[in-house]
Design a protein around this motif. Structure first.
Motif, short mmCIF file in Angstrom:
data_model
loop_
_atom_site.label_atom_id
_atom_site.label_comp_id
_atom_site.label_asym_id
_atom_site.label_seq_id
_atom_site.Cartn_x
_atom_site.Cartn_y
_atom_site.Cartn_z
N LYS A 181 -54.58 -95.98 -62.84
CA LYS A 181 -54.18 -96.84 -63.50
C LYS A 181 -54.11 -98.07 -62.01
O LYS A 181 -55.62 -98.68 -61.92
CB LYS A 181 -53.90 -96.59 -64.84
CG LYS A 181 -54.60 -98.04 -65.62
CD LYS A 181 -53.66 -97.73 -66.54
CE LYS A 181 -54.52 -99.41 -67.15
NZ LYS A 181 -54.36 -98.76 -69.10
N ALA B 96 -56.79 -98.24 -59.57
CA ALA B 96 -58.09 -98.55 -59.82
C ALA B 96 -57.99 -100.07 -60.83
O ALA B 96 -59.52 -100.81 -60.10
CB ALA B 96 -58.34 -97.98 -61.47
N ARG C 96 -62.31 -100.62 -60.16
CA ARG C 96 -62.45 -99.81 -61.34
C ARG C 96 -62.34 -99.57 -62.69
O ARG C 96 -61.20 -100.40 -63.12
CB ARG C 96 -62.64 -98.38 -60.10
CG ARG C 96 -62.69 -98.19 -58.92
CD ARG C 96 -62.64 -97.08 -58.20
NE ARG C 96 -64.23 -96.41 -57.93
CZ ARG C 96 -64.72 -96.77 -57.06
NH1 ARG C 96 -64.76 -97.39 -56.23
NH2 ARG C 96 -66.24 -96.20 -57.03
N ASP C 97 -62.72 -98.41 -63.32
CA ASP C 97 -62.72 -98.44 -64.93
C ASP C 97 -61.53 -97.59 -65.00
O ASP C 97 -61.14 -96.50 -64.62
CB ASP C 97 -64.02 -96.97 -64.37
CG ASP C 97 -63.58 -96.42 -66.92
OD1 ASP C 97 -62.44 -96.80 -66.86
OD2 ASP C 97 -64.75 -95.79 -66.77
N ASN D 49 -59.11 -97.16 -67.32
CA ASN D 49 -58.75 -96.18 -68.15
C ASN D 49 -59.45 -94.86 -68.51
O ASN D 49 -58.09 -93.37 -68.14
CB ASN D 49 -59.41 -96.07 -69.73
CG ASN D 49 -58.54 -98.12 -70.13
OD1 ASN D 49 -57.56 -98.01 -70.07
ND2 ASN D 49 -59.59 -98.12 -70.94
N ALA D 50 -60.23 -94.80 -66.93
CA ALA D 50 -60.29 -93.11 -66.68
C ALA D 50 -59.45 -92.93 -65.60
O ALA D 50 -59.08 -91.61 -65.86
CB ALA D 50 -61.78 -93.27 -66.68
N TYR D 51 -59.59 -93.52 -64.51
CA TYR D 51 -58.71 -92.92 -63.91
C TYR D 51 -56.73 -92.70 -64.40
O TYR D 51 -56.18 -91.74 -64.02
CB TYR D 51 -57.88 -94.03 -62.96
CG TYR D 51 -59.51 -94.35 -61.45
CD1 TYR D 51 -59.81 -92.99 -61.14
CD2 TYR D 51 -60.94 -94.69 -61.85
CE1 TYR D 51 -61.02 -92.66 -60.10
CE2 TYR D 51 -61.84 -94.74 -61.21
CZ TYR D 51 -62.12 -93.70 -60.79
OH TYR D 51 -63.07 -93.68 -59.71
N HIS E 69 -68.31 -89.57 -64.25
CA HIS E 69 -69.38 -90.74 -63.50
C HIS E 69 -69.09 -91.29 -62.06
O HIS E 69 -69.70 -91.95 -61.86
CB HIS E 69 -69.07 -91.88 -64.72
CG HIS E 69 -67.90 -92.53 -65.18
ND1 HIS E 69 -66.38 -91.01 -65.72
CD2 HIS E 69 -67.77 -93.85 -65.52
CE1 HIS E 69 -65.83 -92.56 -65.52
NE2 HIS E 69 -66.47 -93.43 -65.63
N GLU E 70 -67.35 -91.01 -62.30
CA GLU E 70 -67.42 -91.57 -60.65
C GLU E 70 -67.88 -91.24 -59.38
O GLU E 70 -67.58 -92.17 -58.26
CB GLU E 70 -65.72 -92.19 -60.80
CG GLU E 70 -65.16 -92.95 -61.78
CD GLU E 70 -65.55 -94.14 -61.33
OE1 GLU E 70 -65.31 -94.88 -60.31
OE2 GLU E 70 -66.23 -94.71 -62.46
#
Ligand code: FPP
Ligand code: MG
Length: 340
Positions: free
Chosen positions: A205, A208, A213-214, A216-218, A322-323
């Motif tokens: 996080k 990111a 970058r995103d 939450n996704a990381y 998606h990354e």
């Protein structure tokens, strides 16, 4: 061919950054100007640096495309970052070094708690210099890391600081539940999430956040990767020898730790076998451990545990699909196949 070249370029860039991370840790330790600290720290092997590899793969994925003959010495040098006055390259190196020092501190304390004799193939600091010195060296690394964290945004500092609270909470539960066999899977998963996955999640996080970058996704990627990492660690404790592991094998049962394979095995036993298992788990002498190993071999729980780790890896990869970051995919897949 082009793909092989870019993979090689990435590997070279990653190795160069990892060396810079080690040099940064060494510099911070040397600045303490303590021969005691330096001589103890010199005995520590840096290990796989998984958290640094993760941070590099998240904060510097564009290295693959920007590293070419006409690029500056480091393609990262000119990219602005979110930490005050540092280039992205400097921020990535400092963030990695902070996380490595925290990880190292937590293992110093963990080896005291577990009375471990070796770590990462070397004699552990507690075994070489005693528990008191190992605890204080851990305190020094940890507080040094936090002082350096102040150079980052308050959001990044908070994310990392909260994960250190989580790992301490995880460890305290791990110790508390080591007094007797604990068969609750939810408790096991909570301990693993806190003691191991939280720092991987915060590393991902923070990386990111550093590059916008995103986050939450990381974070979800790091958390699920961390769950898989600890489950594989718990499996290797049973299936590998001390030499391969670089730390004592079958240590979990000797420390009374109820890890996933033991919990799954217990759930499948009839009441007589449950009683025998509990008796063996509690005494943990060599005959009892051999009996439990035979019970494990007769069941399919080792394969089942590995499948659960794979399911966490699948979740980790889903959260960042998606990354399209191929390096993070290979880090996740390699983690399942490791033998130490
Ligand atoms: C290894 O577990 C231990 C951890 C993942 C975390 C330990 C955390 C602490 C001791 C808290 C540290 C606190 C501060 C402030 C730095 P394990 O014993 O299952 O794994 P092992 O087989 O590698 O020893
Ligand atoms: Mg341990």
């Amino acid at each position: 061919m082009a793909k092989a070249n870019s993979a090689e370029q990435y590997k070279a860039q990653e190795s160069e950054l990892l060396r810079a991370v080690q040099a940064q840790c060494d510099t911070w330790i040397a600045q303490l100007d303590s021969t005691h600290v330096s001589s103890m720290y010199a005995t520590i092997n840096q290990g796989k640096m998984l958290r640094s590899k993760l941070i590099i793969a998240i904060a510097a994925p564009h290295v693959e495309s920007t590293l070419n003959a006409s690029a500056p010495e480091s393609a990262l040098d000119s990219v602005p970052s979110q930490s005050s006055g540092l280039s992205l390259r400097e921020s990535v190196i400092k963030l990695c070094a902070i996380i490595e020092l925290i990880q190292c501190a937590s293992l110093l304390h963990d080896d005291v708690i577990d009375s471990a004799t070796s770590r990462r193939g070397n004699v552990s600091v507690n075994a070489a210099f005693g528990d008191k010195s190992a605890i204080m060296l851990g305190d020094i690394l940890y507080s040094n890391a936090f002082a350096q964290l102040c150079g980052f945004s308050s959001q990044i500092a908070r994310v990392v600081a909260e994960s250190v609270s989580a790992l301490s909470l995880g460890e305290i539960e791990d110790v508390a539940y080591s007094r007797a066999f604990q068969s609750d899977l939810a408790i096991y998963y909570r301990i693993v999430r806190n003691k191991t996955a939280a720092l991987l999640a915060s590393s991902a996080k923070a990386a990111a956040l550093l590059v916008g970058r995103d986050a939450n996704a990381y974070e979800a990627y790091g958390l699920n990767l961390g769950m898989a990492f600890q489950i594989i660690d718990d499996l290797l404790d049973i299936t590998q020898d001390t030499h391969t592991l670089g730390k004592p094998a079958l240590n979990d049962i000797q420390e009374g730790k109820s890890t996933l394979p033991y919990i799954l095995l217990y759930a499948r036993l009839d009441s007589n076998a449950k009683e025998e298992f509990l008796c063996c788990f509690e005494s943990a002498d060599s005959a009892s451990i051999a009996r439990i190993q035979a019970m494990l071999a007769e069941s399919c729980v080792l394969a089942e545990s590995k499948q659960i780790a794979k399911d966490f890896i699948h979740k980790a990869l889903e959260s960042i699909r998606h990354e399209r970051n191929s390096k993070l995919e290979s880090i996740a897949n390699a983690l399942i196949e490791r033998n130490h």
